[in-house]
Scaffold this motif. Structure first.
Motif, PDB file in Angstrom:
ATOM      1  N   PRO A 116     -15.000  -9.670   6.423  1.00  0.00           N
ATOM      2  CA  PRO A 116     -15.612  -8.493   7.029  1.00  0.00           C
ATOM      3  C   PRO A 116     -15.219  -7.213   6.304  1.00  0.00           C
ATOM      4  CG  PRO A 116     -14.592  -9.887   8.694  1.00  0.00           C
ATOM      5  CD  PRO A 116     -14.151 -10.411   7.363  1.00  0.00           C
ATOM      6  N   VAL A 117     -16.090  -6.241   6.314  1.00  0.00           N
ATOM      7  CA  VAL A 117     -15.828  -4.981   5.616  1.00  0.00           C
ATOM      8  C   VAL A 117     -14.575  -4.304   6.151  1.00  0.00           C
ATOM      9  CG1 VAL A 117     -16.727  -2.668   5.156  1.00  0.00           C
ATOM     10  CG2 VAL A 117     -18.264  -4.635   5.069  1.00  0.00           C
ATOM     11  N   GLU A 118     -14.398  -4.337   7.464  1.00  0.00           N
ATOM     12  CA  GLU A 118     -13.247  -3.656   8.061  1.00  0.00           C
ATOM     13  C   GLU A 118     -11.927  -4.350   7.734  1.00  0.00           C
ATOM     14  OE1 GLU A 118     -15.293  -6.280  11.137  1.00  0.00           O
ATOM     15  OE2 GLU A 118     -15.861  -4.740   9.662  1.00  0.00           O
ATOM     16  N   ALA A 119     -11.983  -5.546   7.169  1.00  0.00           N
ATOM     17  CA  ALA A 119     -10.759  -6.283   6.846  1.00  0.00           C
ATOM     18  C   ALA A 119     -10.338  -6.117   5.393  1.00  0.00           C
ATOM     19  CB  ALA A 119     -10.942  -7.770   7.151  1.00  0.00           C
ATOM     20  N   VAL A 120     -11.088  -5.335   4.613  1.00  0.00           N
ATOM     21  CA  VAL A 120     -10.819  -5.227   3.176  1.00  0.00           C
ATOM     22  C   VAL A 120      -9.433  -4.659   2.909  1.00  0.00           C
ATOM     23  CG1 VAL A 120     -11.470  -3.997   1.072  1.00  0.00           C
ATOM     24  CG2 VAL A 120     -13.214  -5.112   2.452  1.00  0.00           C
ATOM     25  N   LEU A 121      -9.084  -3.543   3.528  1.00  0.00           N
ATOM     26  CA  LEU A 121      -7.800  -2.903   3.250  1.00  0.00           C
ATOM     27  C   LEU A 121      -6.646  -3.818   3.626  1.00  0.00           C
ATOM     28  CD1 LEU A 121      -6.327  -0.444   2.210  1.00  0.00           C
ATOM     29  CD2 LEU A 121      -6.449   0.544   4.509  1.00  0.00           C
ATOM     30  N   GLY A 122      -6.729  -4.434   4.791  1.00  0.00           N
ATOM     31  CA  GLY A 122      -5.678  -5.354   5.209  1.00  0.00           C
ATOM     32  C   GLY A 122      -5.560  -6.545   4.277  1.00  0.00           C
ATOM     33  N   PHE A 123      -6.693  -7.045   3.783  1.00  0.00           N
ATOM     34  CA  PHE A 123      -6.701  -8.176   2.855  1.00  0.00           C
ATOM     35  C   PHE A 123      -5.999  -7.810   1.553  1.00  0.00           C
ATOM     36  CE2 PHE A 123      -8.671 -10.625  -0.573  1.00  0.00           C
ATOM     37  CZ  PHE A 123      -8.549 -11.919  -0.095  1.00  0.00           C
ATOM     38  N   ILE A 124      -6.268  -6.592   1.066  1.00  0.00           N
ATOM     39  CA  ILE A 124      -5.641  -6.145  -0.184  1.00  0.00           C
ATOM     40  C   ILE A 124      -4.141  -5.951   0.002  1.00  0.00           C
ATOM     41  CG2 ILE A 124      -5.563  -4.289  -1.884  1.00  0.00           C
ATOM     42  CD1 ILE A 124      -8.528  -3.828  -1.369  1.00  0.00           C
ATOM     43  N   LEU A 125      -3.744  -5.328   1.102  1.00  0.00           N
ATOM     44  CA  LEU A 125      -2.326  -5.063   1.344  1.00  0.00           C
ATOM     45  C   LEU A 125      -1.535  -6.345   1.546  1.00  0.00           C
ATOM     46  CD1 LEU A 125      -2.578  -1.993   3.752  1.00  0.00           C
ATOM     47  CD2 LEU A 125      -1.909  -1.987   1.342  1.00  0.00           C
ATOM     48  N   ALA A 126      -2.195  -7.376   2.087  1.00  0.00           N
ATOM     49  CA  ALA A 126      -1.500  -8.641   2.351  1.00  0.00           C
ATOM     50  C   ALA A 126      -1.080  -9.353   1.079  1.00  0.00           C
ATOM     51  CB  ALA A 126      -2.383  -9.560   3.184  1.00  0.00           C
ATOM     52  N   ARG A 127      -1.667  -8.969  -0.040  1.00  0.00           N
ATOM     53  CA  ARG A 127      -1.351  -9.626  -1.305  1.00  0.00           C
ATOM     54  C   ARG A 127      -0.364  -8.782  -2.110  1.00  0.00           C
ATOM     55  NH1 ARG A 127      -7.086 -11.301  -3.818  1.00  0.00           N
ATOM     56  NH2 ARG A 127      -5.714 -12.577  -5.119  1.00  0.00           N
ATOM     57  N   GLY A 128       0.644  -8.246  -1.415  1.00  0.00           N
ATOM     58  CA  GLY A 128       1.551  -7.297  -2.067  1.00  0.00           C
ATOM     59  C   GLY A 128       2.875  -7.863  -2.515  1.00  0.00           C
ATOM     60  N   GLY A 129       3.125  -9.163  -2.328  1.00  0.00           N
ATOM     61  CA  GLY A 129       4.417  -9.722  -2.711  1.00  0.00           C
ATOM     62  C   GLY A 129       4.707  -9.579  -4.190  1.00  0.00           C
ATOM     63  N   GLN A 130       3.730  -9.888  -5.016  1.00  0.00           N
ATOM     64  CA  GLN A 130       3.911  -9.790  -6.462  1.00  0.00           C
ATOM     65  C   GLN A 130       4.119  -8.345  -6.897  1.00  0.00           C
ATOM     66  OE1 GLN A 130       1.032 -11.971  -8.723  1.00  0.00           O
ATOM     67  NE2 GLN A 130       1.606 -11.042 -10.660  1.00  0.00           N
ATOM     68  N   ARG A 131       3.480  -7.431  -6.191  1.00  0.00           N
ATOM     69  CA  ARG A 131       3.600  -6.011  -6.551  1.00  0.00           C
ATOM     70  C   ARG A 131       5.004  -5.495  -6.252  1.00  0.00           C
ATOM     71  NH1 ARG A 131      -1.409  -6.995  -4.002  1.00  0.00           N
ATOM     72  NH2 ARG A 131      -3.139  -6.838  -5.469  1.00  0.00           N
ATOM     73  N   CYS A 132       5.594  -5.957  -5.144  1.00  0.00           N
ATOM     74  CA  CYS A 132       6.981  -5.576  -4.835  1.00  0.00           C
ATOM     75  C   CYS A 132       7.932  -6.136  -5.879  1.00  0.00           C
ATOM     76  CB  CYS A 132       7.364  -6.079  -3.442  1.00  0.00           C
ATOM     77  SG  CYS A 132       6.486  -5.269  -2.094  1.00  0.00           S
TER      78      CYS A 132
END
Length: 210
Positions: free
Chosen positions: A160-176
């Protein structure tokens, strides 16, 4: 000579497996580390040049089927259209180039605000600057995708469109992990290299305007 050396190191890390550190759960890239070190030692102009070289890493590392490609390359068609978006150039270039600028800005500001000098404070300032540099690309890319490509990215991912930001933020382990690696490596390399290059007031380019 130093510019050529850093450029060679960056391309070596980009196009060989040594640019990735295998951790127990994820892989942490170190491609941004020479960019940050170069920016701290030689200033934002050279840092921006090295960071721009990271754009080539996107062509090499991303599989052609990844939905994120439509947000990075204007030749990849946006879902529902037969053409790509010119905004992809902004997402592709601007965040990466700023990786070579923001660490220098943060370090210069911290040095200006500090009334005390010492290797510990210098290392701490470099570590914090490295963390900022590591998150610069991630934060800007995620923010620009959510702002400019929300509908297209949602369609490509099937969410869903409203889930885009949450989906992106959830993939932050590698970035940390990238930020942690940068915070450790940048001071460890930058301080002795500054002495070896006789940059007594690293970064030498603190006297250079942006």
């Amino acid at each position: 000579a130093v510019l050529a050396m850093f450029t060679a190191i960056l391309f070596l890390l980009t196009f060989t497996p040594i640019g990735m550190i295998d951790l127990p759960i994820i892989k942490a890239t170190v491609l941004h580390v020479p960019v940050i070190i170069g920016a701290l030692l030689l200033g934002p102009k050279k840092g921006a040049f090295w960071a721009a070289c990271l754009v080539g890493q996107s062509f090499e590392k991303y599989p052609g089927t990844q939905p994120v490609l439509l947000c990075l390359f204007p030749l990849i068609p946006v879902p529902g259209l037969d053409r790509g978006s010119p905004w992809a150039l902004v997402v592709c270039f601007v965040p990466r180039i700023l990786v070579g600028v923001t660490p220098w800005l943060v370090y210069t500001l911290l040095q200006a605000l500090s009334r005390r000098q010492g290797s510990v404070l210098q290392a701490g300032s470099m570590a914090l600057s490295a963390v900022v540099g590591a998150f610069t690309n991630t934060a800007l890319v995620m923010g620009l995708i959510a702002l400019l490509f929300r509908d297209a990215y949602a369609a490509a991912q099937g969410i869903p469109v409203e889930a885009v930001l949450g989906f992106i933020l959830a993939r932050g382990g590698q970035r940390c992990a990238r930020a942690i690696v940068a915070a450790i490596l940048v001071p460890a390399v930058c301080i002795p290299m500054g002495k070896a290059l006789k940059l007594n007031r690293a970064p030498l380019a603190a006297r250079e305007p942006v």
